[in-house]
Structures are given as C-alpha cells and as structure tokens.
Design an enzyme around this catalytic site. Structure first.
Site, PDB file in Angstrom:
ATOM      1  N   ARG A  54       0.843  -1.191   0.000  1.00  0.00           N
ATOM      2  CA  ARG A  54       0.000   0.000   0.000  1.00  0.00           C
ATOM      3  C   ARG A  54       0.881   1.245   0.000  1.00  0.00           C
ATOM      4  O   ARG A  54       1.883   1.300   0.720  1.00  0.00           O
ATOM      5  CB  ARG A  54      -0.895   0.046   1.251  1.00  0.00           C
ATOM      6  CG  ARG A  54      -2.151  -0.809   1.168  1.00  0.00           C
ATOM      7  CD  ARG A  54      -3.177  -0.250   0.193  1.00  0.00           C
ATOM      8  NE  ARG A  54      -4.374  -1.080   0.104  1.00  0.00           N
ATOM      9  CZ  ARG A  54      -4.564  -2.055  -0.784  1.00  0.00           C
ATOM     10  NH1 ARG A  54      -3.633  -2.360  -1.660  1.00  0.00           N
ATOM     11  NH2 ARG A  54      -5.700  -2.750  -0.793  1.00  0.00           N
ATOM     12  N   GLU A 111      -3.703   7.487  -4.845  1.00  0.00           N
ATOM     13  CA  GLU A 111      -3.985   6.997  -6.206  1.00  0.00           C
ATOM     14  C   GLU A 111      -5.275   7.603  -6.741  1.00  0.00           C
ATOM     15  O   GLU A 111      -6.211   7.806  -5.971  1.00  0.00           O
ATOM     16  CB  GLU A 111      -4.089   5.465  -6.171  1.00  0.00           C
ATOM     17  CG  GLU A 111      -2.761   4.823  -5.797  1.00  0.00           C
ATOM     18  CD  GLU A 111      -2.860   3.310  -5.602  1.00  0.00           C
ATOM     19  OE1 GLU A 111      -3.940   2.732  -5.850  1.00  0.00           O
ATOM     20  OE2 GLU A 111      -1.868   2.718  -5.172  1.00  0.00           O
ATOM     21  N   HIS A 118      -0.876   0.305 -10.099  1.00  0.00           N
ATOM     22  CA  HIS A 118      -1.582  -0.635  -9.203  1.00  0.00           C
ATOM     23  C   HIS A 118      -2.170  -1.828  -9.978  1.00  0.00           C
ATOM     24  O   HIS A 118      -3.391  -2.030 -10.001  1.00  0.00           O
ATOM     25  CB  HIS A 118      -2.691   0.103  -8.424  1.00  0.00           C
ATOM     26  CG  HIS A 118      -3.105  -0.618  -7.169  1.00  0.00           C
ATOM     27  ND1 HIS A 118      -3.554   0.016  -6.039  1.00  0.00           N
ATOM     28  CD2 HIS A 118      -3.139  -1.943  -6.875  1.00  0.00           C
ATOM     29  CE1 HIS A 118      -3.849  -0.872  -5.097  1.00  0.00           C
ATOM     30  NE2 HIS A 118      -3.615  -2.072  -5.585  1.00  0.00           N
TER      31      HIS A 118
HETATM   32  P1  NDP Z   1      -1.603 -11.092   5.074  1.00  0.00           P
HETATM   33  O1  NDP Z   1      -2.542 -10.604   6.105  1.00  0.00           O
HETATM   34  O2  NDP Z   1      -1.507 -12.552   4.790  1.00  0.00           O
HETATM   35  O3  NDP Z   1      -0.109 -10.579   5.414  1.00  0.00           O
HETATM   36  C1  NDP Z   1       0.156  -9.336   5.984  1.00  0.00           C
HETATM   37  C2  NDP Z   1       1.540  -9.377   6.632  1.00  0.00           C
HETATM   38  O4  NDP Z   1       1.870  -8.076   7.110  1.00  0.00           O
HETATM   39  C3  NDP Z   1       1.638 -10.309   7.815  1.00  0.00           C
HETATM   40  O5  NDP Z   1       2.895 -10.937   7.781  1.00  0.00           O
HETATM   41  C4  NDP Z   1       1.543  -9.377   9.012  1.00  0.00           C
HETATM   42  O6  NDP Z   1       2.220  -9.965  10.118  1.00  0.00           O
HETATM   43  C5  NDP Z   1       2.257  -8.140   8.474  1.00  0.00           C
HETATM   44  N1  NDP Z   1       1.832  -6.919   9.163  1.00  0.00           N
HETATM   45  C6  NDP Z   1       0.574  -6.458   9.340  1.00  0.00           C
HETATM   46  N2  NDP Z   1       0.577  -5.307  10.031  1.00  0.00           N
HETATM   47  C7  NDP Z   1       1.877  -5.042  10.298  1.00  0.00           C
HETATM   48  C8  NDP Z   1       2.535  -3.997  11.012  1.00  0.00           C
HETATM   49  N3  NDP Z   1       1.858  -2.998  11.566  1.00  0.00           N
HETATM   50  N4  NDP Z   1       3.875  -4.041  11.094  1.00  0.00           N
HETATM   51  C9  NDP Z   1       4.567  -5.057  10.542  1.00  0.00           C
HETATM   52  N5  NDP Z   1       4.013  -6.069   9.866  1.00  0.00           N
HETATM   53  C10 NDP Z   1       2.673  -6.056   9.753  1.00  0.00           C
HETATM   54  O7  NDP Z   1      -1.987 -10.297   3.756  1.00  0.00           O
HETATM   55  P2  NDP Z   1      -1.646 -10.632   2.225  1.00  0.00           P
HETATM   56  O8  NDP Z   1      -0.253 -11.130   2.126  1.00  0.00           O
HETATM   57  O9  NDP Z   1      -2.732 -11.452   1.637  1.00  0.00           O
HETATM   58  O10 NDP Z   1      -1.737  -9.148   1.607  1.00  0.00           O
HETATM   59  C11 NDP Z   1      -0.890  -8.123   2.094  1.00  0.00           C
HETATM   60  C12 NDP Z   1      -1.276  -6.765   1.551  1.00  0.00           C
HETATM   61  O11 NDP Z   1      -0.895  -6.654   0.186  1.00  0.00           O
HETATM   62  C13 NDP Z   1      -2.772  -6.435   1.516  1.00  0.00           C
HETATM   63  O12 NDP Z   1      -3.224  -5.990   2.783  1.00  0.00           O
HETATM   64  C14 NDP Z   1      -2.858  -5.357   0.456  1.00  0.00           C
HETATM   65  O13 NDP Z   1      -2.762  -4.077   1.054  1.00  0.00           O
HETATM   66  C15 NDP Z   1      -1.623  -5.603  -0.416  1.00  0.00           C
HETATM   67  N6  NDP Z   1      -2.006  -6.013  -1.776  1.00  0.00           N
HETATM   68  C16 NDP Z   1      -1.637  -5.251  -2.867  1.00  0.00           C
HETATM   69  C17 NDP Z   1      -2.006  -5.631  -4.148  1.00  0.00           C
HETATM   70  C18 NDP Z   1      -1.624  -4.827  -5.342  1.00  0.00           C
HETATM   71  O14 NDP Z   1      -2.339  -4.862  -6.351  1.00  0.00           O
HETATM   72  N7  NDP Z   1      -0.525  -4.100  -5.337  1.00  0.00           N
HETATM   73  C19 NDP Z   1      -2.824  -6.820  -4.392  1.00  0.00           C
HETATM   74  C20 NDP Z   1      -3.119  -7.577  -3.191  1.00  0.00           C
HETATM   75  C21 NDP Z   1      -2.713  -7.170  -1.944  1.00  0.00           C
HETATM   76  P3  NDP Z   1       1.904  -9.567  11.654  1.00  0.00           P
HETATM   77  O15 NDP Z   1       0.403  -9.526  11.808  1.00  0.00           O
HETATM   78  O16 NDP Z   1       2.581 -10.646  12.438  1.00  0.00           O
HETATM   79  O17 NDP Z   1       2.538  -8.232  11.868  1.00  0.00           O
END
Ligand code: NDP
Length: 323
Positions: free
Chosen positions: A232, A261, A279
């Site tokens: 993001r 965006e 994106h």
């Molecule tokens: P997941 O929920 O599986 O993974 C998210 C990861 O981020 C986890 O490892 C989580 O670990 C970590 N995380 C969350 N909050 C924090 C924080 N504050 N600090 C550090 N680490 C953090 O999600 P996905 O892998 O399925 O998707 C991830 C993101 O990718 C989506 O939320 C979306 O925003 C983005 N995305 C972008 C796309 C694009 O078109 N460019 C398409 C699809 C997704 P933990 O909770 O242990 O911190």
C-alpha cells in the site's frame, strides 16, 4: 428466498460480481457510499454491502439492518472493520485467490527496477539500438542481493518462495515471527533494512503501517538499496522516498502503489531510477474474476449458512443475527 434480500453496491464493482449478485439477490446501486443517496425505507432494507470503495462508520451506521460488508480485494483498509466488528457487522475480503498473481507481479517489478527492462524496451522502440548502439550495461543486478520482506503474510511468503528459487537469501519483518519458515526474522523495519539491500513491502495499509518506510529506513537500506512497494502507498513517506532517490541515499525503487492513487507525486514521476506501475498487482482477467466470485460467494454463504468463507480478523467472531 434470497431474492428478497437487498444488497447495496455503492460505487464501482467488478461486473462479474454485479452479475452474480443480481442473479441471487435484490441489488440496489448508488454512485458512492453516501447514505444521503438513499431514502429511509431503502436504508432499512439493506442487509449486505458489496464494495470496492471507502466504507466508513457513518455509512454503516445509517443502514440499521446491515449484517455484512463484502469487500473486493485482500486489503480492506478502505472499510472500517474495527467499527463493524464492534457493532456486530461481518466484513469479508478476498485473500488467497490473488496471492500467486500479486507475487508474480512483485517479482516482475523487482526485475524491471534492477535491470531497467522498461527503459531498455523504450531504447529499442525509439530506434536507439540501431541508431546509437547497445543499451548501457545496468549498474544494478539481482546477483548477490539480500532480500528483506516487510510483511511475510500470504503474498510475502509467495514472493519469498520465488526469490529463494532465484538463489537469494531472505529475511523479513512483521510484528511476530512466522512459524514454519527458516528465513531470518528482524524485530524492526530499520534493523531489517540495515541487514539487506533489497526491501520489498507487501504489508497492509492502515494506521499501524502509516509511513513506516521513512527516511531512516531508506538510509539504513543504503546506496546500493532497491525498494519495491507492492503493498500500500500509505506505508511509505513518499517525500522521503523521492528525496532518497534524488540524492542517491538508495539506488532505485519499483512502485505499484501510491499514497493518493491515481495521483503520483511529480517528484516520483520525474525520477529516472524509479519503475512505476498503475496498481496492477492482481490485475488480470483470470484473477479479478476469481476475486469477484469470492465477493459473491461470501454473501451467498452468509445468507444461506450464516458463515462467510473469508471473514477478516476484526469480525471473525460476528454471528448471524437471530430473527
Ligand atoms: P496477510 O494478512 O496474509 O499478510 C500481511 C503481513 O503483514 C503479515 O505478515 C503481518 O504480520 C504483516 N503486518 C501487518 N501489520 C503489520 C505492522 N503494523 N507491522 C509489521 N508487519 C505487519 O496479507 P496478504 O499477504 O494477503 O496481503 C498483504 C497486503 O498486500 C494487503 O493488505 C494489500 O494491502 C496488499 N495487496 C496489494 C495488491 C496490489 O495490487 N498491489 C494486491 C493484493 C494485496 P503480523 O500480523 O505478524 O505483523
């Protein structure tokens, strides 16, 4: 009979989701998530929302019989899920079905950034290959790089699997270490950045990651550093990134996502050492169709069986209201 149930679609939604929902439910559409666009009797009828757009607390509160918000996309920072959970409203997203697609895009963007492939193609198309000669050797290579992943969730792990096959060592930062992987864990983003030269952000948006990639992190990444963002735009301090690209604090960046965006800051537009995409992480006909099906399936499962397929963590304990 589901055809008595009103699902409201504020703003745009993938046409396949609209078609599936229209076949199963009574569908109501408005231009944006603004309750002023609905009469009182319509507001009372709405039991489900299917959204790609910002869905805030005030909008949900204006729908007294709302049970579920089915959001398109895995990231749902545009939906106030905390408020929904506290008020007994279910929220669903579309994880898993896009994981491999987004990981593919991330690797493509990384290679574009490091090996300047879009610029090399432009060189050919501009006639410079025949006119001037070979494209200059790239300063950067993937060989010998150390990769750090910010957010080792579903997509982060799919990126890591790909880059393992490239022969690159992987480390990561998230709030907790991930069980069952043997990548190196760092408990802070700065520490991760200090120990790698290639940082890939695939963390979710929202307050907990707001501008996490800041000047300090970019400095720690260093002069041979490459930063790729496929998560993001809100997770990056874009002014600090533009400055770091301009003054050589890092070498290059590849960006699929931006804070505001579809507006891209002028300084990033001008940066020669940035590879920019609009994106397109999950943007194939195949994967968007699967995401649209999951939006529809979550609503169908909720109203038929009282359990959606993919509830978000903030609302996983929300149960079907008794009626
Ligand atoms: P997941 O929920 O599986 O993974 C998210 C990861 O981020 C986890 O490892 C989580 O670990 C970590 N995380 C969350 N909050 C924090 C924080 N504050 N600090 C550090 N680490 C953090 O999600 P996905 O892998 O399925 O998707 C991830 C993101 O990718 C989506 O939320 C979306 O925003 C983005 N995305 C972008 C796309 C694009 O078109 N460019 C398409 C699809 C997704 P933990 O909770 O242990 O911190």
């Amino acid at each position: 009979d589901k055809s008595d149930i009103t699902i409201l679609i504020p703003g745009n939604l993938h046409p396949h989701a609209v078609e599936r929902l229209s076949g199963a439910f009574r569908v109501l559409r408005i231009d944006r998530a603004d309750a002023a666009l609905l009469g009182e009797s319509e507001r009372e009828k709405v039991r489900g929302l299917a959204v790609m757009t910002r869905t805030d607390a005030a909008f949900m509160d204006a729908l007294p019989n709302l049970e579920i918000v089915a959001s398109f996309g895995v990231g749902y920072d545009h939906v106030d899920a905390k408020h929904a959970g506290a008020n007994g409203v279910m929220v669903t997203n579309t994880p898993d079905v896009l994981t491999e697609e987004v990981a593919d895009t991330a690797v493509g963007l990384l290679i574009n950034t490091v090996r300047e492939l879009p610029k090399a193609e432009a060189w050919l198309r501009e006639g410079k290959w025949a006119g001037t000669g070979n494209y200059p050797l790239t300063r950067s290579t993937l060989r010998g790089r150390k990769v750090g992943i910010f957010g080792l969730g579903r997509i982060g792990q799919a990126i890591a699997r790909r880059l393992e096959a490239f022969g690159l060592p992987i480390s990561y930062f998230s709030r907790r270490p991930v069980e069952g992987v043997d990548y190196t864990y760092y408990p802070s983003l700065v520490e991760l950045a200090r120990n790698v030269d290639t940082l890939i952000s695939i963390a979710p948006g929202g307050p907990s990651t707001e501008k996490a990639v800041n000047a300090e992190v970019l400095k720690a990444l260093g002069a041979s550093g490459v930063f790729v963002n496929i998560g993001r735009g809100s997770t990056v301090d874009e002014d600090a990134l533009a400055a770091a690209l301009a003054d050589g604090t890092i070498m290059a960046a590849g960006l699929d996502v931006f804070a505001n965006e579809p507006n891209v800051p002028e300084a990033l537009m001008k940066a020669e050492n940035a590879s920019l995409l609009p994106h397109v992480g999950s943007a194939t006909i195949h994967t968007r169709q699967a995401m649209a099906d999951l939006v529809a399936d979550n609503l169908v499962e909720w109203f038929e069986r009282g359990k959606p397929i993919t509830p978000v963590v903030e609302t996983k304990d929300v149960a079907l209201p008794k009626r």
